[in-house]
Scaffold this active site. Structure first.
Site, PDB file in Angstrom:
ATOM      1  N   TYR A 117     -25.272   0.682  -3.817  1.00  0.00           N
ATOM      2  CA  TYR A 117     -26.434   0.774  -4.709  1.00  0.00           C
ATOM      3  C   TYR A 117     -26.504  -0.453  -5.626  1.00  0.00           C
ATOM      4  CZ  TYR A 117     -30.283   3.008  -7.077  1.00  0.00           C
ATOM      5  OH  TYR A 117     -31.552   3.296  -7.554  1.00  0.00           O
ATOM      6  N   VAL A 156     -20.833   0.916  -4.562  1.00  0.00           N
ATOM      7  CA  VAL A 156     -20.988  -0.509  -4.273  1.00  0.00           C
ATOM      8  C   VAL A 156     -22.373  -0.794  -3.683  1.00  0.00           C
ATOM      9  CG1 VAL A 156     -20.055  -2.494  -3.024  1.00  0.00           C
ATOM     10  CG2 VAL A 156     -18.499  -0.735  -3.861  1.00  0.00           C
ATOM     11  N   LYS A 163       0.867  -1.182   0.000  1.00  0.00           N
ATOM     12  CA  LYS A 163       0.000   0.000   0.000  1.00  0.00           C
ATOM     13  C   LYS A 163       0.896   1.221   0.000  1.00  0.00           C
ATOM     14  CE  LYS A 163      -4.558   0.751   0.651  1.00  0.00           C
ATOM     15  NZ  LYS A 163      -5.730  -0.044   0.283  1.00  0.00           N
ATOM     16  N   GLY A 189     -25.432   2.925   3.324  1.00  0.00           N
ATOM     17  CA  GLY A 189     -24.566   3.513   2.296  1.00  0.00           C
ATOM     18  C   GLY A 189     -24.923   3.038   0.904  1.00  0.00           C
ATOM     19  N   GLY A 227     -23.600   4.063  -2.097  1.00  0.00           N
ATOM     20  CA  GLY A 227     -22.596   4.586  -3.024  1.00  0.00           C
ATOM     21  C   GLY A 227     -22.426   3.644  -4.188  1.00  0.00           C
TER      22      GLY A 227
HETATM   23  P1  NAD Z   1     -18.856   5.570  -2.097  1.00  0.00           P
HETATM   24  O1  NAD Z   1     -18.134   6.762  -1.580  1.00  0.00           O
HETATM   25  O2  NAD Z   1     -19.278   5.525  -3.524  1.00  0.00           O
HETATM   26  O3  NAD Z   1     -20.184   5.320  -1.215  1.00  0.00           O
HETATM   27  C1  NAD Z   1     -20.273   5.515   0.158  1.00  0.00           C
HETATM   28  C2  NAD Z   1     -21.728   5.929   0.433  1.00  0.00           C
HETATM   29  O4  NAD Z   1     -21.913   5.996   1.848  1.00  0.00           O
HETATM   30  C3  NAD Z   1     -22.079   7.304  -0.139  1.00  0.00           C
HETATM   31  O5  NAD Z   1     -23.304   7.218  -0.836  1.00  0.00           O
HETATM   32  C4  NAD Z   1     -22.186   8.182   1.098  1.00  0.00           C
HETATM   33  O6  NAD Z   1     -23.122   9.237   0.943  1.00  0.00           O
HETATM   34  C5  NAD Z   1     -22.654   7.170   2.133  1.00  0.00           C
HETATM   35  N1  NAD Z   1     -22.411   7.557   3.517  1.00  0.00           N
HETATM   36  C6  NAD Z   1     -21.358   8.250   4.019  1.00  0.00           C
HETATM   37  N2  NAD Z   1     -21.491   8.389   5.357  1.00  0.00           N
HETATM   38  C7  NAD Z   1     -22.627   7.751   5.709  1.00  0.00           C
HETATM   39  C8  NAD Z   1     -23.309   7.526   6.941  1.00  0.00           C
HETATM   40  N3  NAD Z   1     -22.833   7.981   8.091  1.00  0.00           N
HETATM   41  N4  NAD Z   1     -24.447   6.809   6.916  1.00  0.00           N
HETATM   42  C9  NAD Z   1     -24.945   6.349   5.755  1.00  0.00           C
HETATM   43  N5  NAD Z   1     -24.349   6.522   4.559  1.00  0.00           N
HETATM   44  C10 NAD Z   1     -23.219   7.225   4.536  1.00  0.00           C
HETATM   45  O7  NAD Z   1     -17.950   4.321  -1.729  1.00  0.00           O
HETATM   46  P2  NAD Z   1     -17.977   2.861  -2.375  1.00  0.00           P
HETATM   47  O8  NAD Z   1     -16.969   2.796  -3.445  1.00  0.00           O
HETATM   48  O9  NAD Z   1     -19.403   2.469  -2.642  1.00  0.00           O
HETATM   49  O10 NAD Z   1     -17.407   1.994  -1.160  1.00  0.00           O
HETATM   50  C11 NAD Z   1     -18.190   1.719  -0.025  1.00  0.00           C
HETATM   51  C12 NAD Z   1     -17.333   1.015   1.023  1.00  0.00           C
HETATM   52  O11 NAD Z   1     -16.787  -0.182   0.470  1.00  0.00           O
HETATM   53  C13 NAD Z   1     -16.124   1.828   1.505  1.00  0.00           C
HETATM   54  O12 NAD Z   1     -15.879   1.518   2.852  1.00  0.00           O
HETATM   55  C14 NAD Z   1     -14.990   1.299   0.646  1.00  0.00           C
HETATM   56  O13 NAD Z   1     -13.737   1.465   1.274  1.00  0.00           O
HETATM   57  C15 NAD Z   1     -15.367  -0.163   0.543  1.00  0.00           C
HETATM   58  N6  NAD Z   1     -14.811  -0.839  -0.630  1.00  0.00           N
HETATM   59  C16 NAD Z   1     -15.081  -0.368  -1.885  1.00  0.00           C
HETATM   60  C17 NAD Z   1     -14.557  -1.025  -2.987  1.00  0.00           C
HETATM   61  C18 NAD Z   1     -14.852  -0.544  -4.391  1.00  0.00           C
HETATM   62  O14 NAD Z   1     -14.552  -1.280  -5.353  1.00  0.00           O
HETATM   63  N7  NAD Z   1     -15.430   0.630  -4.565  1.00  0.00           N
HETATM   64  C19 NAD Z   1     -13.742  -2.167  -2.817  1.00  0.00           C
HETATM   65  C20 NAD Z   1     -13.497  -2.633  -1.523  1.00  0.00           C
HETATM   66  C21 NAD Z   1     -14.034  -1.945  -0.449  1.00  0.00           C
END
Ligand code: NAD
Length: 374
Positions: free
Chosen positions: A199, A197, A89, A193, A195
Site C-alpha cells: 500500500y 509494504v 535466522k 498485495g 499490505g
Molecule cells: P502484509 O501481510 O502486510 O501484506 C500482504 C498483503 O498481501 C495482504 O494485504 C494480503 O491480504 C495480501 N495477499 C495475500 N495473499 C494474496 C494473494 N494471493 N493475492 C493478492 N494479495 C494477497 O505483508 P507486508 O509486510 O506488506 O510484506 C509483503 C511482502 O514483502 C511479504 O512477502 C514480506 O515477506 C515481504 N517483505 C516485507 C518486509 C517488511 O518490512 N514488511 C521486508 C522485506 C520483505
C-alpha cells in the site's frame, strides 16, 4: 534449557547446508520451546535475521531446512545492503496463534543470548513487536522494539514503510535501466498485495503520476486504494499476472514467479517487495529469456533490515558508519538501494547473467573477501 550445536556431518545431508558457522538446536521443557538458530556467515559482522514461528508439517527436518536456507539468504541480503552484518535466522517450531506464550518467547530470548552476540534477532512471520519486547527482557541482541509514542524521528518501530521506500527506489533504478528516465510518471504498475509494504509503495507511485492496477484478497483494502488513489483499477488475484503494464510488483507471497505465471506476464520489469519471488533459480533465466528485467528481491526489499540495523547500532552505541545514526541518514542509506540495483543490472548485462545470479556474485565478492571478525 538444552543446547546442541548440530555437527557439519549431520548438516551435510541437507542440500541447503553451506558450511554454516553454527546451527544450534534449543529445547526448553518448561516452556515447550523447540527452536533452531542458524548463523551462516559472520565475515562482515554479527549475524542479523528474523525469528520465525511456524508449525512445520515435516517437523525438525523442515525447520532445519528453513533455518539453513533463510540464514544463508540473510548473508547475501546484508552484504548487498551495505551493512557490516552477517547472515542468521531462527525458527521456532509451533503454531504462533495457539502455542505462543510470553514464557516461550522469553526462553527464546535466553537462547539468543546463549550465542553471546553472534546472532541478533528481529521480527519475522509468526512473531511480533510484542514478542521482541519479551525476548528483550532476556537478551540485548534483539531489534524491532517499539518507538516511544508518537516519535517518528527516532530509529526503530515498524520497518514496513522503510521497506516500501526502498522498493520505490529500486523500481526507479529499473526504470532508469529500461526507459532511460528516473520518473515513473505515466507508467503503469501492476501491484499484487496491498499490505503494509504494497500500500505504501502504491502511494509513492501514485504521487509520482504512475497509474495502478492492484489486487488483494481483502476487499476493504482495495476499496480504500480506489478511494484514496483515484484512477486505480482493481482485478481479482488470479487476473493480476496477465495485466498489460510496465512493471509487475509482487508484494504479497513468495514463489509468484513460476512456470505458470512467467508466460502470462505482459510487463517489462518485475520489481516488488515479496521475499523469494522466484519459485526456482531457473525462473531468473526464464524472465531474462522473455526480455523481462527482474530486480532481485532480496536487494530491493532490504529497507526493513537497514532500518532495524540502524536501530541496533544506535541502541548499542556502536556506530560502524562515518555519518551519525539518525533517521535521515538511515533513509539516505535506503536510497542507496537504487544505486546498488544500478550496479547489479549493469553487471548482469556486461556478464550476460540473469540479475538474480549477478546479485549473488556481487554479494559473494563482498562477504567472501572478509575474514571472520568476531
Ligand atoms: P502484509 O501481510 O502486510 O501484506 C500482504 C498483503 O498481501 C495482504 O494485504 C494480503 O491480504 C495480501 N495477499 C495475500 N495473499 C494474496 C494473494 N494471493 N493475492 C493478492 N494479495 C494477497 O505483508 P507486508 O509486510 O506488506 O510484506 C509483503 C511482502 O514483502 C511479504 O512477502 C514480506 O515477506 C515481504 N517483505 C516485507 C518486509 C517488511 O518490512 N514488511 C521486508 C522485506 C520483505
Amino acid at each position: 534449557m538444552a543446547y546442541d550445536d548440530l555437527s557439519p556431518e549431520f548438516l551435510s545431508a541437507f542440500p541447503d547446508y553451506d558450511g554454516h558457522e553454527t546451527v544450534r538446536k534449543i529445547v526448553d521443557a518448561d516452556t515447550g520451546l523447540t527452536a533452531f538458530i542458524g548463523v551462516h556467515n559472520r565475515a562482515l559482522g554479527p549475524a542479523l535475521g528474523g525469528c520465525r514461528m511456524y508449525p512445520y508439517a515435516g517437523g525438525e527436518a523442515d525447520a532445519i531446512r528453513d533455518v539453513l536456507r533463510l540464514s544463508r539468504g540473510m548473508t547475501y541480503k546484508n552484504a548487498l545492503a551495505g551493512l557490516p552484518l552477517g547472515g542468521g535466522k531462527s525458527v521456532i517450531l509451533g503454531d504462533p496463534f495457539t502455542q505462543k506464550t510470553p514464557a516461550l518467547m522469553r526462553a527464546m530470548g535466553r537462547a539468543v543470548q546463549s550465542l553471546e552476540g553472534h546472532y541478533i534477532t528481529a521480527e519475522d512471520s509468526g512473531t511480533s513487536e510484542a514478542d521482541m519486547q519479551e525476548m528483550g527482557s532476556e537478551t540485548s541482541y534483539v531489534v524491532g522494539l517499539h518507538l516511544p509514542q508518537g516519535d517518528t524521528s527516532a530509529l526503530g518501530g515498524n520497518p514496513s514503510p522503510v521497506t516500501a521506500y526502498g522498493v520505490y527506489m529500486g523500481i526507479k533504478a529499473a526504470v532508469r535501466r529500461k526507459h532511460n528516465t528516473d520518473s515513473v510518471a505515466g507508467l503503469h504498475v501492476v501491484v499484487q498485495g496491498l499490505g503494509s509494504v504494497g500500500y505504501a509503495l502504491c502511494e509513492y507511485l501514485h504521487r509520482d503520476g504512475a497509474s495502478l492496477t492492484v489486487t488483494d484478497t481483502r476487499p476493504s483494502i482495495l476499496d480504500r486504494a480506489v478511494a484514496e488513489m483515484p484512477g486505480t483499477k482493481v482485478v481479482t488475484p488470479d487476473q493480476i499476472f496477465a495485466v498489460e503494464g510496465d512493471i509487475f510488483a509482487p508484494c504479497a507471497l513468495g514463489a509468484q514467479i513460476n512456470d505458470e505465471t512467467v508466460p502470462q506476464l505482459r510487463v517489462g520489469i518485475v520489481a516488488g517487495a515479496a521475499n523469494n519471488q522466484l519459485a526456482t533459480k531457473q525462473h531468473d533465466d526464464m524472465l531474462a529469456d522473455r526480455g523481462i528485467l527482474y530486480v532481485p528481491d532480496y536487494v530491493i526489499n532490504a529497507g526493513g533490515v537497514i532500518a532495524v540495523a540502524y536501530e541496533y547500532f544506535a541502541r548499542t552505541g556502536r556506530n560502524p558508519f562515518t555519518a551519525p545514526l539518525t533517521r535521515d541518514v538511515m533513509m539516505d542509506h535506503v536510497t542507496g538501494i537504487g544505486r546498488t540495483i544500478d550496479k547489479i543490472l549493469a553487471l548482469a548485462e556486461t556478464q550476460g547473467l540473469p540479475p538474480g545470479r549477478a546479485a549473488d556474485r556481487m554479494a559473494e565478492s563482498i562477504f567472501m573477501a572478509e575474514k571472520i571478525r568476531a
